[in-house]
Design a protein around this motif. Structure first.
Motif, PDB file in Angstrom:
ATOM      1  N   GLY A   8       0.855  -1.179   0.000  1.00 39.30           N
ATOM      2  CA  GLY A   8       0.000   0.000   0.000  1.00 39.30           C
ATOM      3  C   GLY A   8       0.890   1.227   0.000  1.00 39.30           C
ATOM      4  O   GLY A   8       2.100   1.135   0.270  1.00 39.30           O
ATOM      5  N   VAL A   9       0.313   2.371  -0.307  1.00 39.85           N
ATOM      6  CA  VAL A   9       1.103   3.593  -0.331  1.00 39.85           C
ATOM      7  C   VAL A   9       0.358   4.728   0.375  1.00 39.85           C
ATOM      8  O   VAL A   9      -0.874   4.748   0.436  1.00 39.85           O
ATOM      9  N   GLU A  10       1.145   5.642   0.913  1.00 41.80           N
ATOM     10  CA  GLU A  10       0.647   6.939   1.378  1.00 41.80           C
ATOM     11  C   GLU A  10       1.269   7.995   0.472  1.00 41.80           C
ATOM     12  O   GLU A  10       2.491   8.008   0.280  1.00 41.80           O
ATOM     13  N   GLU A  11       0.425   8.852  -0.085  1.00 39.16           N
ATOM     14  CA  GLU A  11       0.917   9.938  -0.935  1.00 39.16           C
ATOM     15  C   GLU A  11       0.565  11.282  -0.296  1.00 39.16           C
ATOM     16  O   GLU A  11      -0.550  11.464   0.194  1.00 39.16           O
ATOM     17  N   VAL A  30     -10.435  21.318   0.760  1.00 40.39           N
ATOM     18  CA  VAL A  30     -10.318  20.098  -0.052  1.00 40.39           C
ATOM     19  C   VAL A  30     -10.835  18.895   0.719  1.00 40.39           C
ATOM     20  O   VAL A  30     -11.613  18.082   0.197  1.00 40.39           O
ATOM     21  N   LEU A  31     -10.424  18.762   1.968  1.00 43.45           N
ATOM     22  CA  LEU A  31     -10.848  17.603   2.763  1.00 43.45           C
ATOM     23  C   LEU A  31     -12.355  17.619   3.012  1.00 43.45           C
ATOM     24  O   LEU A  31     -12.974  16.561   3.143  1.00 43.45           O
ATOM     25  N   ALA A  32     -12.955  18.817   3.059  1.00 43.65           N
ATOM     26  CA  ALA A  32     -14.403  18.898   3.243  1.00 43.65           C
ATOM     27  C   ALA A  32     -15.151  18.297   2.058  1.00 43.65           C
ATOM     28  O   ALA A  32     -16.299  17.866   2.198  1.00 43.65           O
ATOM     29  N   GLY A  33     -14.504  18.254   0.908  1.00 38.98           N
ATOM     30  CA  GLY A  33     -15.123  17.668  -0.276  1.00 38.98           C
ATOM     31  C   GLY A  33     -14.789  16.214  -0.497  1.00 38.98           C
ATOM     32  O   GLY A  33     -15.132  15.642  -1.541  1.00 38.98           O
ATOM     33  N   LEU A  34     -14.147  15.576   0.470  1.00 37.07           N
ATOM     34  CA  LEU A  34     -13.734  14.178   0.359  1.00 37.07           C
ATOM     35  C   LEU A  34     -14.406  13.344   1.449  1.00 37.07           C
ATOM     36  O   LEU A  34     -14.796  13.865   2.489  1.00 37.07           O
ATOM     37  N   PRO A  35     -14.516  12.035   1.229  1.00 37.67           N
ATOM     38  CA  PRO A  35     -15.098  11.175   2.274  1.00 37.67           C
ATOM     39  C   PRO A  35     -14.275  11.239   3.560  1.00 37.67           C
ATOM     40  O   PRO A  35     -13.049  11.357   3.524  1.00 37.67           O
ATOM     41  N   THR A  36     -14.948  11.177   4.688  1.00 36.30           N
ATOM     42  CA  THR A  36     -14.242  11.140   5.961  1.00 36.30           C
ATOM     43  C   THR A  36     -13.681   9.736   6.185  1.00 36.30           C
ATOM     44  O   THR A  36     -14.109   8.767   5.563  1.00 36.30           O
ATOM     45  N   MET A  45       1.176  21.137   7.369  1.00 37.71           N
ATOM     46  CA  MET A  45       0.901  22.431   6.773  1.00 37.71           C
ATOM     47  C   MET A  45      -0.484  22.437   6.132  1.00 37.71           C
ATOM     48  O   MET A  45      -0.925  21.427   5.570  1.00 37.71           O
ATOM     49  N   ALA A  46      -1.129  23.591   6.170  1.00 35.82           N
ATOM     50  CA  ALA A  46      -2.482  23.718   5.610  1.00 35.82           C
ATOM     51  C   ALA A  46      -2.484  23.736   4.088  1.00 35.82           C
ATOM     52  O   ALA A  46      -3.548  23.857   3.477  1.00 35.82           O
ATOM     53  N   SER A  47      -1.321  23.559   3.483  1.00 38.58           N
ATOM     54  CA  SER A  47      -1.203  23.522   2.025  1.00 38.58           C
ATOM     55  C   SER A  47      -0.996  22.115   1.494  1.00 38.58           C
ATOM     56  O   SER A  47      -0.615  21.939   0.330  1.00 38.58           O
ATOM     57  N   ALA A  48      -1.239  21.096   2.319  1.00 42.97           N
ATOM     58  CA  ALA A  48      -0.978  19.718   1.898  1.00 42.97           C
ATOM     59  C   ALA A  48      -2.079  18.779   2.369  1.00 42.97           C
ATOM     60  O   ALA A  48      -2.712  19.017   3.405  1.00 42.97           O
ATOM     61  N   VAL A  49      -2.287  17.721   1.599  1.00 40.28           N
ATOM     62  CA  VAL A  49      -3.204  16.649   1.991  1.00 40.28           C
ATOM     63  C   VAL A  49      -2.516  15.309   1.741  1.00 40.28           C
ATOM     64  O   VAL A  49      -1.599  15.207   0.930  1.00 40.28           O
ATOM     65  N   GLU A  50      -2.974  14.308   2.451  1.00 42.38           N
ATOM     66  CA  GLU A  50      -2.426  12.957   2.335  1.00 42.38           C
ATOM     67  C   GLU A  50      -3.513  11.998   1.889  1.00 42.38           C
ATOM     68  O   GLU A  50      -4.656  12.099   2.326  1.00 42.38           O
ATOM     69  N   CYS A 123       6.795  17.060   0.597  1.00 42.83           N
ATOM     70  CA  CYS A 123       5.857  15.930   0.605  1.00 42.83           C
ATOM     71  C   CYS A 123       6.585  14.658   0.203  1.00 42.83           C
ATOM     72  O   CYS A 123       7.455  14.679  -0.675  1.00 42.83           O
ATOM     73  N   GLY A 124       6.204  13.550   0.830  1.00 44.33           N
ATOM     74  CA  GLY A 124       6.843  12.276   0.552  1.00 44.33           C
ATOM     75  C   GLY A 124       5.855  11.204   0.128  1.00 44.33           C
ATOM     76  O   GLY A 124       4.641  11.345   0.270  1.00 44.33           O
ATOM     77  N   LEU A 125       6.407  10.155  -0.415  1.00 43.82           N
ATOM     78  CA  LEU A 125       5.679   8.935  -0.750  1.00 43.82           C
ATOM     79  C   LEU A 125       6.175   7.842   0.178  1.00 43.82           C
ATOM     80  O   LEU A 125       7.388   7.602   0.260  1.00 43.82           O
ATOM     81  N   GLN A 126       5.261   7.196   0.895  1.00 40.98           N
ATOM     82  CA  GLN A 126       5.636   6.064   1.752  1.00 40.98           C
ATOM     83  C   GLN A 126       5.019   4.777   1.192  1.00 40.98           C
ATOM     84  O   GLN A 126       3.839   4.772   0.828  1.00 40.98           O
ATOM     85  N   VAL A 127       5.832   3.750   1.135  1.00 42.01           N
ATOM     86  CA  VAL A 127       5.381   2.440   0.656  1.00 42.01           C
ATOM     87  C   VAL A 127       5.352   1.477   1.832  1.00 42.01           C
ATOM     88  O   VAL A 127       6.333   1.362   2.575  1.00 42.01           O
ATOM     89  N   HIS A 128       4.223   0.795   2.000  1.00 40.86           N
ATOM     90  CA  HIS A 128       4.072  -0.218   3.055  1.00 40.86           C
ATOM     91  C   HIS A 128       4.111  -1.605   2.426  1.00 40.86           C
ATOM     92  O   HIS A 128       3.428  -1.860   1.425  1.00 40.86           O
ATOM     93  N   ILE A 129       4.889  -2.484   3.032  1.00 42.51           N
ATOM     94  CA  ILE A 129       5.009  -3.860   2.554  1.00 42.51           C
ATOM     95  C   ILE A 129       4.709  -4.796   3.723  1.00 42.51           C
ATOM     96  O   ILE A 129       5.249  -4.616   4.829  1.00 42.51           O
ATOM     97  N   ASP A 130       3.867  -5.784   3.487  1.00 46.53           N
ATOM     98  CA  ASP A 130       3.544  -6.775   4.520  1.00 46.53           C
ATOM     99  C   ASP A 130       4.802  -7.315   5.196  1.00 46.53           C
ATOM    100  O   ASP A 130       5.737  -7.768   4.520  1.00 46.53           O
ATOM    101  N   CYS A 131       4.831  -7.286   6.516  1.00 46.12           N
ATOM    102  CA  CYS A 131       5.928  -7.885   7.270  1.00 46.12           C
ATOM    103  C   CYS A 131       5.467  -8.049   8.714  1.00 46.12           C
ATOM    104  O   CYS A 131       5.790  -7.233   9.582  1.00 46.12           O
ATOM    105  N   PRO A 132       4.676  -9.085   9.003  1.00 42.01           N
ATOM    106  CA  PRO A 132       4.065  -9.206  10.328  1.00 42.01           C
ATOM    107  C   PRO A 132       5.039  -9.525  11.454  1.00 42.01           C
ATOM    108  O   PRO A 132       4.729  -9.296  12.627  1.00 42.01           O
TER     109      PRO A 132
END
Length: 382
Positions: A8-11, A30-36, A45-50, A123-132
Motif C-alpha cells: 500500500g502507499v501513502e501519498e 479540499v478535505l471537506a469535499g472528500l469522504p471522511t 501544513m495547511a497547504s498539503a493533503v495525504e 511531501c513524501g511517498l511512503q510504501v508499506h510492505i507486509d511484514c508481520p
C-alpha cells in the motif's frame, strides 16, 4: 514469500493557486469535499493533503487504487479553485501565507521546531510492505539500507525551492534531513532494540512521540508492515507503481536472505549511507549514484540496473519483472521528474514565468493516469 506479500502507499500532495503556482492553504476546503475516514488526511501544513491506498496484492490493483484516490483529490481541489501537485518540494511558496493545521499536536510542533516546522513545504511517498514479524522486519530494514538511495533517485522530483533551482534533484531530502530523527536507519538487531531506541528519543524530548521517528525505513506504527519512507512524492502514477513494486521486491529479497542467514549482514558505516543518500538527492537519474555494494560512483543507469538485477527473481515470482524494467527504462529515458521540470522551465518563454512552467507540468502530470496521456491529450483525470 513474494507471491503473497501485499503493498500500500501513502501519498502527500501540495495545493497551489492555479493562477500563480504558489502554495495555497486550502487543505480544510479540499478535505471537506472528500469522504471522511482514514483514506484522506490533513498534513502539518495547511497547504498539503495525504491519501492512503487500500491494501493491494498486485501492481494493477495498486495503480487503480492510486488513480481513484488522486481523482478524488483533484476533483475536490477543482471545486474550490485549487490545483494539486505531486512533488517532493513545492517550487513556489511564501511562509507567511501558510499556517500549520490547527491541532494541538501540530501547534506544539510549530512552537518547538520553529523554522523547521514553518518551512515544512515538502511531501513524501511512503510504501508499506507486509511484514508481520517485527523482529524480522527490523533486521530486514537494516539489510535494505544500501539500496534505498536508488529508490530516492528514481523518485527525485524537487529541484526547486522558493522559486530557485537548488542544483539538487531532490531538495526535499536536504530539507527533511534537518529534522533530528530523519535519515538512515540505525543498526539495530531486534524489535526490542529498535523500540528501546525510539523510547529513548522520545524521552529525550527531541521527538514528541513515535510518529516523529522519520528514519528512511521503519516498522509501521499502526499496521504489520515495513514502511519505506525515503522517496519524494511523485507526479506520475507510473512512478508510484514502480517504486512500490521495487520496494516490495527488495523487501522480499532481504527477507529471503535474512531467513537463510539470520544476522549475517555486516552494518554499513552511517557515513557511507549518508553519502549515498546525498548523492542520490544531488544527482537523481542524470548523474552518478553510489554502487550499493562498493559505494563507488557509477552512472545512474548502472545503479538502476544493479537494483533490477537484485530483485529480478522476486519480481518474476510476482509477475512484475517486465513492468518494473519497462518503467525503469522510461524514467531513465526522460531523466526523471526533476529533469522534466528543468526542461519545462528552459522552454518557458518568459523568465518571470519560468518556475511556473514547472508547476504547470506537475499539475498536468499529477492529473494524468499515465505517461501516454500527457502528450496525446488523453488519459487525464476529468
Amino acid at each position: 514469500m513474494s507471491g503473497s506479500v501485499r503493498i500500500g502507499v501513502e501519498e502527500e500532495f501540495h495545493l497551489v493557486d492555479p493562477a500563480t503556482g504558489v502554495l495555497s492553504p486550502g487543505s480544510t476546503g479540499v478535505l471537506a469535499g472528500l469522504p471522511t475516514g482514514a483514506r484522506f488526511k490533513p498534513e502539518l501544513m495547511a497547504s498539503a493533503v495525504e491519501t492512503n491506498s487500500g491494501v493491494c496484492g498486485t501492481l494493477d490493483g495498486l495503480r487503480a487504487d492510486v488513480i481513484a484516490s488522486r481523482r478524488a483529490v483533484v476533483e475536490a481541489a477543482d471545486a474550490i479553485g485549487l490545483g494539486v501537485i505531486g512533488t517532493g518540494a513545492a517550487p513556489l511558496w511564501s511562509p507567511e501565507g501558510i499556517p500549520v493545521v490547527h491541532t494541538e499536536r501540530y501547534e506544539e510542533m510549530r512552537e518547538d521546531y520553529r523554522k523547521l516546522a514553518e518551512e515544512q513545504f515538502i511531501c513524501g511517498l511512503q510504501v508499506h510492505i507486509d511484514c508481520p514479524d517485527r523482529d524480522l522486519g527490523v533486521r530486514v530494514m537494516v539489510r535494505l539500507q544500501p539500496w534505498l538511495p536508488i529508490l530516492l533517485a528514481l523518485s527525485a522530483s524537487s529541484p526547486y525551492w522558493q522559486g530557485r533551482d537548488t542544483g539538487y534533484a531532490s531538495y526535499r531530502t536536504i530539507a527533511w534531513r534537518r529534522w533530528p530523527t530523519a535519515g538512515p536507519v540505525p543498526c539495530v538487531r531486534s524489535a526490542a532494540e529498535y523500540d528501546a531506541l525510539v523510547d529513548a528519543l522520545v524521552a529525550s524530548g527531541v521527538a514528541h512521540d513515535d510518529k516523529m521517528i522519520y528514519f528512511d525505513a521503519r516498522p509501521a506504527l499502526a499496521a504489520p508492515t515495513l514502511e519505506i519512507r525515503i522517496c519524494d512524492s511523485v507526479p506520475l502514477v507510473d512512478d508510484v507503481v514502480l517504486l512500490a513494486g521495487l520496494a516490495r521486491a527488495l523487501v522480499c529479497r532481504a527477507v529471503a536472505r535474512e531467513t537463510a542467514e539470520p544476522g549475517g549482514v555486516l552494518p554499513v558505516p552511517v557515513e557511507l549511507l549518508e553519502a549515498a543518500r546525498w548523492r542520490a538527492a544531488r544527482s537523481g537519474l542524470t548523474g552518478v549514484l553510489l554502487d550499493p555494494r562498493t559505494f563507488r560512483p557509477v552512472l545512474a543507469a548502472e545503479a538502476v540496473g544493479l537494483l533490477l538485477a537484485e530483485v529480478r527473481d522476486d519480481a518474476e515470482r510476482t509477475g512484475d519483472a517486465a513492468e518494473l524494467a519497462e518503467l525503469c527504462a522510461a524514467s531513465l529515458a526522460d531523466g526523471g521528474s526533476a529533469a522534466r521540470q528543468r526542461r519545462a522551465v528552459a522552454r518557458s518563454e518568459h523568465s518571470t514565468r519560468s518556475v511556473r512552467a514547472a508547476v504547470d507540468l506537475l499539475r498536468a502530470e499529477t492529473r494524468a493516469t499515465g505517461r501516454a496521456g500527457l502528450g496525446a491529450g488523453t488519459g487525464a483525470m476529468a
